[in-house]
Scaffold this motif. Structure first.
Motif, PDB file in Angstrom:
ATOM      1  N   GLU A  24       0.844  -1.186   0.000  1.00 48.84           N
ATOM      2  CA  GLU A  24       0.000   0.000   0.000  1.00 48.84           C
ATOM      3  C   GLU A  24       0.884   1.243   0.000  1.00 48.84           C
ATOM      4  O   GLU A  24       1.360   1.659   1.041  1.00 48.84           O
ATOM      5  N   ILE A  25       1.087   1.829  -1.185  1.00 48.64           N
ATOM      6  CA  ILE A  25       1.949   3.007  -1.263  1.00 48.64           C
ATOM      7  C   ILE A  25       1.232   4.261  -0.773  1.00 48.64           C
ATOM      8  O   ILE A  25       1.873   5.240  -0.431  1.00 48.64           O
ATOM      9  N   THR A  26      -0.093   4.214  -0.736  1.00 51.06           N
ATOM     10  CA  THR A  26      -0.894   5.290  -0.143  1.00 51.06           C
ATOM     11  C   THR A  26      -2.236   4.715   0.273  1.00 51.06           C
ATOM     12  O   THR A  26      -2.739   3.779  -0.357  1.00 51.06           O
ATOM     13  N   ASN A  27      -2.801   5.270   1.329  1.00 52.89           N
ATOM     14  CA  ASN A  27      -4.159   4.885   1.704  1.00 52.89           C
ATOM     15  C   ASN A  27      -5.133   6.033   1.424  1.00 52.89           C
ATOM     16  O   ASN A  27      -6.257   6.041   1.901  1.00 52.89           O
ATOM     17  N   VAL A  28      -4.693   6.968   0.619  1.00 49.46           N
ATOM     18  CA  VAL A  28      -5.502   8.122   0.221  1.00 49.46           C
ATOM     19  C   VAL A  28      -6.182   7.791  -1.111  1.00 49.46           C
ATOM     20  O   VAL A  28      -5.550   7.231  -2.008  1.00 49.46           O
ATOM     21  N   CYS A  29      -7.458   8.135  -1.221  1.00 49.08           N
ATOM     22  CA  CYS A  29      -8.178   7.891  -2.468  1.00 49.08           C
ATOM     23  C   CYS A  29      -8.967   9.139  -2.846  1.00 49.08           C
ATOM     24  O   CYS A  29      -9.408   9.900  -1.980  1.00 49.08           O
ATOM     25  N   THR A  70     -10.145   3.841   9.017  1.00 53.49           N
ATOM     26  CA  THR A  70     -10.056   4.999   9.905  1.00 53.49           C
ATOM     27  C   THR A  70      -8.600   5.319  10.224  1.00 53.49           C
ATOM     28  O   THR A  70      -8.321   6.181  11.049  1.00 53.49           O
ATOM     29  N   ARG A  71      -7.690   4.624   9.542  1.00 55.89           N
ATOM     30  CA  ARG A  71      -6.273   4.889   9.772  1.00 55.89           C
ATOM     31  C   ARG A  71      -5.912   6.300   9.324  1.00 55.89           C
ATOM     32  O   ARG A  71      -6.523   6.861   8.429  1.00 55.89           O
ATOM     33  N   GLU A  72      -4.878   6.847   9.915  1.00 54.02           N
ATOM     34  CA  GLU A  72      -4.365   8.151   9.510  1.00 54.02           C
ATOM     35  C   GLU A  72      -3.908   8.075   8.057  1.00 54.02           C
ATOM     36  O   GLU A  72      -3.299   7.089   7.636  1.00 54.02           O
ATOM     37  N   LYS A  73      -4.204   9.119   7.289  1.00 55.83           N
ATOM     38  CA  LYS A  73      -3.802   9.158   5.878  1.00 55.83           C
ATOM     39  C   LYS A  73      -2.281   9.171   5.778  1.00 55.83           C
ATOM     40  O   LYS A  73      -1.605   9.891   6.521  1.00 55.83           O
ATOM     41  N   HIS A  74      -1.761   8.357   4.862  1.00 57.13           N
ATOM     42  CA  HIS A  74      -0.309   8.259   4.722  1.00 57.13           C
ATOM     43  C   HIS A  74       0.046   7.854   3.300  1.00 57.13           C
ATOM     44  O   HIS A  74      -0.609   7.012   2.699  1.00 57.13           O
ATOM     45  N   SER A  75       1.078   8.459   2.777  1.00 62.71           N
ATOM     46  CA  SER A  75       1.674   8.054   1.506  1.00 62.71           C
ATOM     47  C   SER A  75       3.131   7.714   1.775  1.00 62.71           C
ATOM     48  O   SER A  75       3.844   8.460   2.446  1.00 62.71           O
ATOM     49  N   MET A  76       3.536   6.577   1.258  1.00 56.45           N
ATOM     50  CA  MET A  76       4.871   6.062   1.507  1.00 56.45           C
ATOM     51  C   MET A  76       5.950   7.007   0.973  1.00 56.45           C
ATOM     52  O   MET A  76       5.817   7.565  -0.115  1.00 56.45           O
ATOM     53  N   TYR A 101       2.243  -5.711  -6.123  1.00 57.65           N
ATOM     54  CA  TYR A 101       1.005  -4.993  -6.419  1.00 57.65           C
ATOM     55  C   TYR A 101       0.980  -3.696  -5.628  1.00 57.65           C
ATOM     56  O   TYR A 101       1.130  -3.710  -4.414  1.00 57.65           O
ATOM     57  N   PHE A 102       0.775  -2.584  -6.303  1.00 52.66           N
ATOM     58  CA  PHE A 102       0.730  -1.268  -5.662  1.00 52.66           C
ATOM     59  C   PHE A 102      -0.729  -0.885  -5.421  1.00 52.66           C
ATOM     60  O   PHE A 102      -1.266   0.011  -6.057  1.00 52.66           O
ATOM     61  N   HIS A 103      -1.384  -1.583  -4.487  1.00 49.28           N
ATOM     62  CA  HIS A 103      -2.787  -1.284  -4.259  1.00 49.28           C
ATOM     63  C   HIS A 103      -3.271  -1.995  -3.013  1.00 49.28           C
ATOM     64  O   HIS A 103      -2.954  -3.145  -2.788  1.00 49.28           O
ATOM     65  N   LEU A 104      -4.010  -1.289  -2.232  1.00 47.55           N
ATOM     66  CA  LEU A 104      -4.828  -1.864  -1.148  1.00 47.55           C
ATOM     67  C   LEU A 104      -6.004  -0.929  -0.943  1.00 47.55           C
ATOM     68  O   LEU A 104      -6.994  -1.055  -1.610  1.00 47.55           O
ATOM     69  N   MET A 105      -5.851   0.055  -0.073  1.00 49.85           N
ATOM     70  CA  MET A 105      -6.972   0.949   0.216  1.00 49.85           C
ATOM     71  C   MET A 105      -6.930   2.263  -0.564  1.00 49.85           C
ATOM     72  O   MET A 105      -7.933   2.928  -0.679  1.00 49.85           O
ATOM     73  N   GLY A 106      -5.804   2.639  -1.081  1.00 52.59           N
ATOM     74  CA  GLY A 106      -5.680   3.944  -1.723  1.00 52.59           C
ATOM     75  C   GLY A 106      -5.628   3.872  -3.239  1.00 52.59           C
ATOM     76  O   GLY A 106      -5.599   2.795  -3.826  1.00 52.59           O
ATOM     77  N   GLU A 107      -5.585   5.036  -3.859  1.00 51.75           N
ATOM     78  CA  GLU A 107      -5.464   5.165  -5.314  1.00 51.75           C
ATOM     79  C   GLU A 107      -4.003   5.442  -5.651  1.00 51.75           C
ATOM     80  O   GLU A 107      -3.504   6.543  -5.400  1.00 51.75           O
ATOM     81  N   PRO A 108      -3.291   4.458  -6.217  1.00 56.01           N
ATOM     82  CA  PRO A 108      -1.859   4.625  -6.499  1.00 56.01           C
ATOM     83  C   PRO A 108      -1.523   5.825  -7.386  1.00 56.01           C
ATOM     84  O   PRO A 108      -0.468   6.430  -7.226  1.00 56.01           O
ATOM     85  N   PHE A 109      -2.424   6.203  -8.297  1.00 60.13           N
ATOM     86  CA  PHE A 109      -2.132   7.316  -9.206  1.00 60.13           C
ATOM     87  C   PHE A 109      -2.127   8.666  -8.499  1.00 60.13           C
ATOM     88  O   PHE A 109      -1.716   9.661  -9.073  1.00 60.13           O
ATOM     89  N   LEU A 110      -2.551   8.708  -7.240  1.00 58.76           N
ATOM     90  CA  LEU A 110      -2.445   9.935  -6.454  1.00 58.76           C
ATOM     91  C   LEU A 110      -1.025  10.157  -5.938  1.00 58.76           C
ATOM     92  O   LEU A 110      -0.667  11.268  -5.565  1.00 58.76           O
TER      93      LEU A 110
END
Length: 157
Positions: free
Chosen positions: A8-13, A24-30, A50-59
């Protein structure tokens, strides 16, 4: 060797899909250092990254750098995206993953208005990426709801 590892390189979407589980985790980008540390530890142990879990990788602004680093370390990078940012990330055409999976059902899952523009932008990017050797997977749900627009999406494709 592990076949797949989801990083998960980011959990921001940029969307709020009704079908997507929320966090509800704190927003974070690797950071670059975090990515380097994790991939160094995983090198030789994992094939597909795989670059994906909860966030949008293109962000993530470092996505092209992450893909190139992963390739240099022997990984086969794969990205799953909602496809809404493809037209804004032309820098990605120079650092394509092995495979790009585009979840077209995300449009319907957010009640977006201009389906035709969305599909046009997705297809423009996808065709160019495929021409450059990237495997493109167009994903649509066909059961469980949020699939009422599938026929229209297929027509537009």
């Amino acid at each position: 060797m592990i076949t797949r590892c989801y990083l998960e390189i980011t959990n921001v979407c940029n969307l709020n899909c009704v079908f997507c589980p929320k966090t509800t985790r704190e927003k974070h980008s690797m950071t670059l250092d975090e990515f380097d540390t994790l991939t160094t530890r995983l090198a030789g142990e994992v094939r597909f990254l795989y670059f994906h879990l909860m966030g949008e990788p293109f962000l993530h602004p470092l996505l092209p750098a992450f893909i190139l680093m992963a390739r240099r370390q022997g990984f086969t990078p794969v990205i799953t995206t909602n496809g809404t940012l493809l037209s804004k990330r032309e820098d990605m055409l120079e650092a394509l993953p092995h495979k790009l999976q585009i979840s077209l059902h995300s449009h319907e899952g957010n009640g977006k208005e201009d389906l035709e523009q969305y599909i046009d932008e997705v297809m423009t990017f996808a065709k160019e990426a495929a021409r450059r050797g990237c495997i493109i997977v167009l994903r649509l749900w066909n059961e469980g709801g949020h699939n009422c627009m599938n026929e229209e999406i297929i027509r537009l494709i």
